[in-house]
Design a protein around this motif. Structure first.
Motif, PDB file in Angstrom:
ATOM      1  N   UNK A 116       0.880  -1.171  -0.013  1.00  0.00           N
ATOM      2  CA  UNK A 116       0.074  -0.097  -0.187  1.00  0.00           C
ATOM      3  C   UNK A 116       0.993   1.344   0.036  1.00  0.00           C
ATOM      4  N   UNK A 118       4.268   3.173  -1.958  1.00  0.00           N
ATOM      5  CA  UNK A 118       4.784   3.379  -3.279  1.00  0.00           C
ATOM      6  C   UNK A 118       6.211   2.156  -3.436  1.00  0.00           C
TER       7      UNK A 118
ATOM      8  N   UNK B  48      -7.152   1.978  -1.816  1.00  0.00           N
ATOM      9  CA  UNK B  48      -5.774   1.915  -1.447  1.00  0.00           C
ATOM     10  C   UNK B  48      -4.873   1.278  -2.453  1.00  0.00           C
ATOM     11  N   UNK B  70       1.357   4.505  -8.084  1.00  0.00           N
ATOM     12  CA  UNK B  70       2.474   5.035  -6.964  1.00  0.00           C
ATOM     13  C   UNK B  70       2.202   6.270  -6.550  1.00  0.00           C
ATOM     14  N   UNK B  73      -0.443   6.064  -4.151  1.00  0.00           N
ATOM     15  CA  UNK B  73       0.018   5.234  -2.725  1.00  0.00           C
ATOM     16  C   UNK B  73       1.072   6.376  -1.871  1.00  0.00           C
ATOM     17  N   UNK B  74       1.617   7.273  -2.465  1.00  0.00           N
ATOM     18  CA  UNK B  74       2.447   8.429  -1.647  1.00  0.00           C
ATOM     19  C   UNK B  74       1.459   9.323  -0.988  1.00  0.00           C
ATOM     20  N   UNK B  78      -2.985   3.463   4.935  1.00  0.00           N
ATOM     21  CA  UNK B  78      -3.798   2.540   4.643  1.00  0.00           C
ATOM     22  C   UNK B  78      -3.704   1.595   6.049  1.00  0.00           C
ATOM     23  N   UNK B  98       8.973   1.753   7.470  1.00  0.00           N
ATOM     24  CA  UNK B  98       7.843   2.370   6.741  1.00  0.00           C
ATOM     25  C   UNK B  98       8.054   3.777   6.259  1.00  0.00           C
ATOM     26  N   UNK B 100      11.020   4.760   5.535  1.00  0.00           N
ATOM     27  CA  UNK B 100      12.056   4.581   4.700  1.00  0.00           C
ATOM     28  C   UNK B 100      11.357   4.002   3.241  1.00  0.00           C
ATOM     29  N   UNK B 101      10.503   3.285   3.116  1.00  0.00           N
ATOM     30  CA  UNK B 101       9.795   2.765   1.956  1.00  0.00           C
ATOM     31  C   UNK B 101       8.718   3.881   1.433  1.00  0.00           C
ATOM     32  N   UNK B 102       8.565   4.854   2.435  1.00  0.00           N
ATOM     33  CA  UNK B 102       7.451   5.975   1.875  1.00  0.00           C
ATOM     34  C   UNK B 102       8.541   7.112   1.456  1.00  0.00           C
ATOM     35  N   UNK B 103       9.779   6.832   1.321  1.00  0.00           N
ATOM     36  CA  UNK B 103      11.072   7.842   0.818  1.00  0.00           C
ATOM     37  C   UNK B 103      11.129   9.005   1.871  1.00  0.00           C
TER      38      UNK B 103
END
Lengths: 541, 309
Positions: A116, A118, B48, B70, B73-74, B78, B98, B100-103
């Protein structure tokens, strides 16, 4: 252009360096005393076994009358045994560590939270790969003191050890990729572990058979050994890295080390495994499916080209008469090659259920969007299934013929293409069955299982039955149950397979056309009867 | 702004969501009400981007959930109806992963983690392992996870299920605070009182169909356009039904007990006061007099049949 390259580099930096998934797994793996204890135990066992092997080999050199050559041979044996042990470690640890990585996240449902965000399947899978592989690699690094003993004692050089470690690392990478793919495929962790080890076992058996055959040729044939020319697949097996480390292959007049070729091959295998896993994980199919299909076609054409190159050379040197009209007996070299490539195409049955079937699965729809559409060749939708199948066969037979022609400047005869046509009709027939089954049942999984079972029923199961009942009879004039077997033209039972191949091609083609027509008619009826069916573009399969 | 346009999801032989449409604006807290299996989770998972819609789409600030996956999602956070927590991970490590994966830039992560922990009142648990947290704390941690990248839209699927009353009250306050921060919040639940308290918009879904959508008061008014007055008198209520029914603005009067009357009244508050005065003036001994206002539960029960997909 520059900005696009910059963005690509940044994206890849994020994937390979500082990958969050790898970082999180790494934290967990190295937390507490558990990993220290495991590493300690591993070293203890490794050193213990190495000491036993060393004492058994060096004990002989202590005896009077043993020459320096014998002693060196024993030390070399010790080195190779140590490398074999490390190969065993890689084979056990790499699949075991990786097998549950995705399936456990799926069970825990944390995978939904990750996707969910990116996050692309590539980012996630590379992260998983790094975290699993890093652990395997740490075990290899920890074993360095043991292998260093071989260098100090004189069983191997530093270069041997370095190359052997590179090969072990690459094999670990391949086994990790296999396990990752199995983890993406399997719904349960136990299944993932079993399938990962099964894949590892298959790889090991195949690779060991190939590399040991090549090494035997080196030992007893041209009298080589380390620093000798050998086919590149000598470096495939984790069990023979000690011997394979310094072999090379001559390509275009250059001696290319086999470990370098192995590195390229390994990365390609890893890439296709990750694309396969990505296609399974991706909620929208798309990019990963396209990548998987392009790679599948490219690999098929390349490998087939190489096989054509090698086989044609063999036939030219060993049996040059096979290119005449008479050939070997009454079977021409081209026919032999055609039969061989037809057999090579058999693994298509593994992905036929994915290419030919459509229907509903739990979350995604794989609805029929036509019978044949070149536009959908790569997107994984049902309409692109047949063009993709056709392309695969074209790459397989075309690549083989081109490889042979490019090397020897002699083209294959029409006999070869007769088997290409036979192979095409055979797979056309199974594709039509897949379409018919899909039109009869709603559930995609059921369709796939039925198609797979159909293949087993028509192709695999009759073989042992026919062997038991009819035996092998090479008498061309005698009718037998074998004449009903779908693979009869390529079993090699008949001295003249060409007429059989033509007959079977005609029958299979006719059947396939009829079955396709029935299936499509049923599909149209089914679609019309579906409530609120919408005509939007179809979901990737 | 979130525009949901004719969103639809079909499975084999089942239409889980039947083309629902609605719009939400920044600051909206949307309560998505429905029985188990009504289609709430499917709708939320489609928004989502975890489920491909069969038809229709949703657009969040110009980004389409089908085309700009993408980008969407940014902008979303969710929170599913399960925790999905990792074992052997500390609270800050979980949030760091999390982030980190969301930059979220590395330099800002520490600050972001501290702020979301403070918002969710978990600062003292920063170095605790996630499996050691109570259920309420784990729920708040999940919410904190959704907030690390400062999303525009929060999708909270059954966020209060399994929580004790205190944790539930804290969560409600937290969601209300997020609404005040200008985020769009979609909260699904089948526990109605908890939604009525802090949602400014609700949608009632049954068998994948959106039966009602809008502000709570508007939906209630639509369902019950007239005031209902509960009057308790001393004496037999049945004797007063006739005289009351003849009074102005009274649409109907029913005796519902020994001394209880239920009066459907069409007038405003002033008329309501006059009505009470007239009752007393007519010699009725009124013990209690109150407006019996309908709530979300009444509306839900009235609209839905309890049928499942």
């Amino acid at each position: 252009m520059a900005s696009a390259i910059g963005a690509w580099m940044v994206a890849n930096r994020d994937v390979y360096i500082g990958n969050a998934t790898a970082m999180r797994d790494f934290r967990v793996q190295l937390r507490g005393n558990r990993s220290v204890l495991l590493f300690g135990l591993y070293l203890f066992v490794l050193i213990g076994v190495a000491l036993i092997v060393y004492s058994s080999t060096s004990g002989m050199s202590g005896m009077s009358g043993v020459t320096i050559v014998d002693a060196q041979s024993h030390l070399k044996q010790f080195y190779e045994t140590t490398m074999g042990l490390l190969g065993l470690t890689v084979c056990i640890v790499a699949p075991g560590l990786t097998a549950t990585s995705i399936v456990a996240e799926r069970q825990r449902q944390s995978i939904d939270l990750v996707f969910s965000a990116p996050v692309t399947p590539k980012y996630y899978l590379v992260g998983k790969m790094i975290s699993s592989f890093r652990y395997t690699w740490m075990l290899l690094v920890l074993s360095l003191p043991v292998t260093a003993a071989s260098v100090v004692l004189g069983g191997a050089s530093w270069a041997d050890v370095l190359v052997a470690y590179i090969l072990l690392s690459l094999q670990g990478l391949i086994l990790t990729a296999f396990a990752l793919l199995m983890s993406a495929v399997s719904p349960k962790p136990v299944g993932a572990i079993i399938w990962s080890y099964a894949a590892s076992l298959l790889y090991n058996i195949g690779a060991y058979a190939a590399s040991s055959t090549a090494l035997a040729t080196l030992r007893y044939g041209r009298g080589g050994g380390a620093g000798s020319e050998a086919p590149c697949f000598v470096a495939l097996s984790p069990w023979t890295v000690g011997e394979a480390a310094r072999t090379y292959m001559t390509l275009g007049g250059h001696q290319v080390p086999n470990w370098l070729i192995m590195a390229v091959v390994s990365l390609l295998i890893v890439k296709i495994c990750l694309l396969g896993a990505g296609a399974l994980l991706s909620p929208s199919g798309g990019k990963e499916v396209v990548g998987l299909r392009i790679h599948a076609l490219l690999y098929t054409a390349t490998l087939s080209g190489i096989a054509g190159w090698m086989a044609w050379e063999y036939l030219c040197h060993i049996a040059p008469t096979s290119f005449s009209s008479s050939g070997i007996g009454s079977v021409t070299g081209s026919a032999i090659c055609g039969i061989m490539v037809s057999w090579v195409a058999m693994p298509i049955f593994l992905f036929m259920p994915f290419v030919g079937c459509f229907g509903f699965d739990r979350e995604r729809r794989y609805m029929p969007n036509g019978v044949f559409s070149i536009r959908h060749l790569l997107d994984g939708t049902p309409a692109g299934g047949f063009p993709f199948l056709l392309s695969m066969l074209l790459c397989l037979f075309g690549g083989f013929a081109f490889g042979g022609w490019y090397h020897m400047r002699i083209g294959v005869s029409f006999d070869f293409w007769i088997f290409a046509i036979y192979s095409f009709t055979l797979w056309f027939f199974f594709w039509s069955l897949a379409r018919l089954v899909s039109s009869l049942v709603n559930n995609l999984k059921t369709s796939r299982v039925l198609v797979f079972s159909g293949f087993m029923f028509l192709v695999v199961m009759p073989y042992p039955f026919l062997l038991a009942v009819a035996g092998i009879d090479l008498d061309i004039n005698k009718m037998s149950l074998w004449d009903l077997y779908i693979l009869e033209p390529i079993t090699g039972r008949r001295a003249e397979p060409i007429p059989k191949a033509i007959l079977f091609s005609a029958i299979l083609f006719g059947l396939a056309v009829v079955i396709t027509a029935i299936g499509e008619s049923r599909t149209r009826t089914k679609l019309k009867s579906m409530r609120n069916y919408d005509e939007r573009p179809y979901q990737a399969a | 702004m979130l525009e949901v346009k004719n969103l639809r999801k079909e499975y084999a032989g089942l239409t889980a969501v039947q083309g629902i449409s609605f719009n939400l604006h920044p600051g909206d807290i949307f309560g998505f009400i429905g029985s188990n299996g009504a289609g709430k989770t499917t709708t939320i998972r489609m928004i989502a981007t975890l489920l491909e819609p069969t038809a229709g789409t949703a657009i969040l600030n110009g980004a389409d959930i089908r085309r700009d996956t993408m980008e969407v999602r940014r902008m979303i956070g969710y929170m599913p109806d399960f925790f999905g927590l990792y074992d052997d991970v500390k609270v800050w490590e979980y949030l760091d992963f999390f982030a980190a994966i969301y930059r979220v830039p590395t330099k800002q992560r520490g600050e972001v983690i501290d702020s979301v922990l403070e918002l969710t009142n978990l600062t003292i648990k920063k170095d605790a392992f996630v499996q050691s947290l109570s259920r309420g704390m784990q729920q708040r941690l999940c919410l904190a996870r959704c907030l690390v990248h400062d999303p525009t839209l929060l999708l909270l699927d059954e966020p209060a299920s399994g929580l004790d009353p205190r944790a539930r009250a804290e969560l409600k306050e937290l969601i209300a605070e997020l609404g005040r921060m200008g985020k769009i919040v979609i909260v699904s639940s089948h526990i109605l009182p908890e939604l009525a308290d802090f949602c400014n918009t609700v949608g009632i879904i049954e068998r994948g169909e959106l039966l009602a959508f809008g502000p709570v008061s508007k939906i209630v008014t639509e369902m019950q356009p007239h005031r209902v007055l509960a009057v308790q008198v001393l004496g037999a209520a049945a004797d007063f039904v006739g005289p009351i029914a003849d009074m102005p603005n009274v649409l109907s009067a029913v005796a519902v007990g020994e001394g209880d009357l239920r009066v459907e009244f069409s007038g405003d508050l002033e008329a309501q006061a006059d009505f009470l005065a007239k009752l007393v003036g007519k010699g009725m001994r009124v013990a209690t007099f109150r407006e019996d206002s309908a709530d979300l539960e009444d509306v839900f029960l009235k609209l839905t049949t309890g049928a499942l997909n």
